[in-house]
Design a protein around this motif. Structure first.
Motif, PDB file in Angstrom:
ATOM      1  N   CYS A 275       0.852  -1.194   0.000  1.00 54.25           N
ATOM      2  CA  CYS A 275       0.000   0.000   0.000  1.00 54.25           C
ATOM      3  C   CYS A 275       0.884   1.239   0.000  1.00 54.25           C
ATOM      4  O   CYS A 275       2.079   1.168   0.266  1.00 54.25           O
ATOM      5  N   THR A 276       0.259   2.356  -0.246  1.00 54.26           N
ATOM      6  CA  THR A 276       0.945   3.642  -0.146  1.00 54.26           C
ATOM      7  C   THR A 276       0.486   4.326   1.136  1.00 54.26           C
ATOM      8  O   THR A 276      -0.718   4.408   1.395  1.00 54.26           O
TER       9      THR A 276
ATOM     10  N   ARG B 152      -2.553  -3.113  -3.101  1.00 53.58           N
ATOM     11  CA  ARG B 152      -2.578  -4.178  -4.097  1.00 53.58           C
ATOM     12  C   ARG B 152      -1.949  -5.436  -3.499  1.00 53.58           C
ATOM     13  O   ARG B 152      -0.884  -5.362  -2.869  1.00 53.58           O
ATOM     14  N   PRO B 153      -2.607  -6.564  -3.660  1.00 53.96           N
ATOM     15  CA  PRO B 153      -2.110  -7.800  -3.060  1.00 53.96           C
ATOM     16  C   PRO B 153      -0.870  -8.331  -3.776  1.00 53.96           C
ATOM     17  O   PRO B 153      -0.806  -8.337  -4.997  1.00 53.96           O
ATOM     18  N   LEU B 154       0.105  -8.759  -2.986  1.00 53.74           N
ATOM     19  CA  LEU B 154       1.270  -9.449  -3.516  1.00 53.74           C
ATOM     20  C   LEU B 154       1.102 -10.954  -3.313  1.00 53.74           C
ATOM     21  O   LEU B 154       1.568 -11.750  -4.117  1.00 53.74           O
ATOM     22  N   LYS B 155       0.458 -11.319  -2.210  1.00 57.36           N
ATOM     23  CA  LYS B 155       0.084 -12.708  -1.928  1.00 57.36           C
ATOM     24  C   LYS B 155      -1.303 -12.649  -1.314  1.00 57.36           C
ATOM     25  O   LYS B 155      -1.504 -12.030  -0.275  1.00 57.36           O
TER      26      LYS B 155
ATOM     27  N   ILE C 136      -8.117  -5.532   2.499  1.00 54.89           N
ATOM     28  CA  ILE C 136      -7.784  -4.210   1.944  1.00 54.89           C
ATOM     29  C   ILE C 136      -8.655  -3.129   2.573  1.00 54.89           C
ATOM     30  O   ILE C 136      -8.168  -2.053   2.931  1.00 54.89           O
ATOM     31  N   GLY C 137      -9.935  -3.409   2.758  1.00 51.02           N
ATOM     32  CA  GLY C 137     -10.817  -2.442   3.422  1.00 51.02           C
ATOM     33  C   GLY C 137     -10.361  -2.116   4.831  1.00 51.02           C
ATOM     34  O   GLY C 137     -10.381  -0.962   5.251  1.00 51.02           O
ATOM     35  N   SER C 138      -9.922  -3.133   5.554  1.00 52.78           N
ATOM     36  CA  SER C 138      -9.431  -2.932   6.922  1.00 52.78           C
ATOM     37  C   SER C 138      -8.148  -2.091   6.924  1.00 52.78           C
ATOM     38  O   SER C 138      -7.990  -1.188   7.745  1.00 52.78           O
TER      39      SER C 138
ATOM     40  N   TYR D 102       4.526   0.738   1.449  1.00 54.89           N
ATOM     41  CA  TYR D 102       4.766  -0.083   2.632  1.00 54.89           C
ATOM     42  C   TYR D 102       4.119  -1.436   2.396  1.00 54.89           C
ATOM     43  O   TYR D 102       3.027  -1.518   1.835  1.00 54.89           O
ATOM     44  N   VAL D 103       4.784  -2.496   2.814  1.00 55.89           N
ATOM     45  CA  VAL D 103       4.253  -3.851   2.665  1.00 55.89           C
ATOM     46  C   VAL D 103       3.714  -4.315   4.017  1.00 55.89           C
ATOM     47  O   VAL D 103       4.435  -4.329   5.008  1.00 55.89           O
ATOM     48  N   PHE D 104       2.433  -4.679   4.013  1.00 58.13           N
ATOM     49  CA  PHE D 104       1.772  -5.205   5.207  1.00 58.13           C
ATOM     50  C   PHE D 104       1.686  -6.717   5.105  1.00 58.13           C
ATOM     51  O   PHE D 104       1.303  -7.253   4.062  1.00 58.13           O
TER      52      PHE D 104
END
Length: 77
Positions: free
Chosen positions: A19-20, A31-34, A44-46, A66-68
């Protein structure tokens, strides 16, 4: 919150989402990476509801990627 479909299919594990973090601390452009089936809209909503302190670089707020890592564990019944 788990979706009905995710509970029925016993979905669990790790979702990775890039995400940014905006200059105002908002989480955008996820955007999902996995991904995990049936759960990505909820994840994503959360994430997009969260607020963070903006990144400050050379005295100014900057937007950064940033990767969550989101770990989902099935609820006990």
């Amino acid at each position: 919150t788990y979706t009905r479909e995710a509970l029925e299919n016993r979905v669990h594990g790790l979702a990775v989402v890039r995400c940014t973090l905006s200059t105002t601390g908002r989480v955008t452009n996820c955007r999902p990476l996995k991904s995990l089936p049936y759960m990505m809209p909820m994840i994503i909503g959360s994430l997009e509801l969260r607020r963070y302190t903006p990144v400050i670089y050379k005295g100014k707020a900057r937007a950064v990627d940033y990767v969550f890592n989101v770990k989902l564990v099935l609820p006990r019944r």
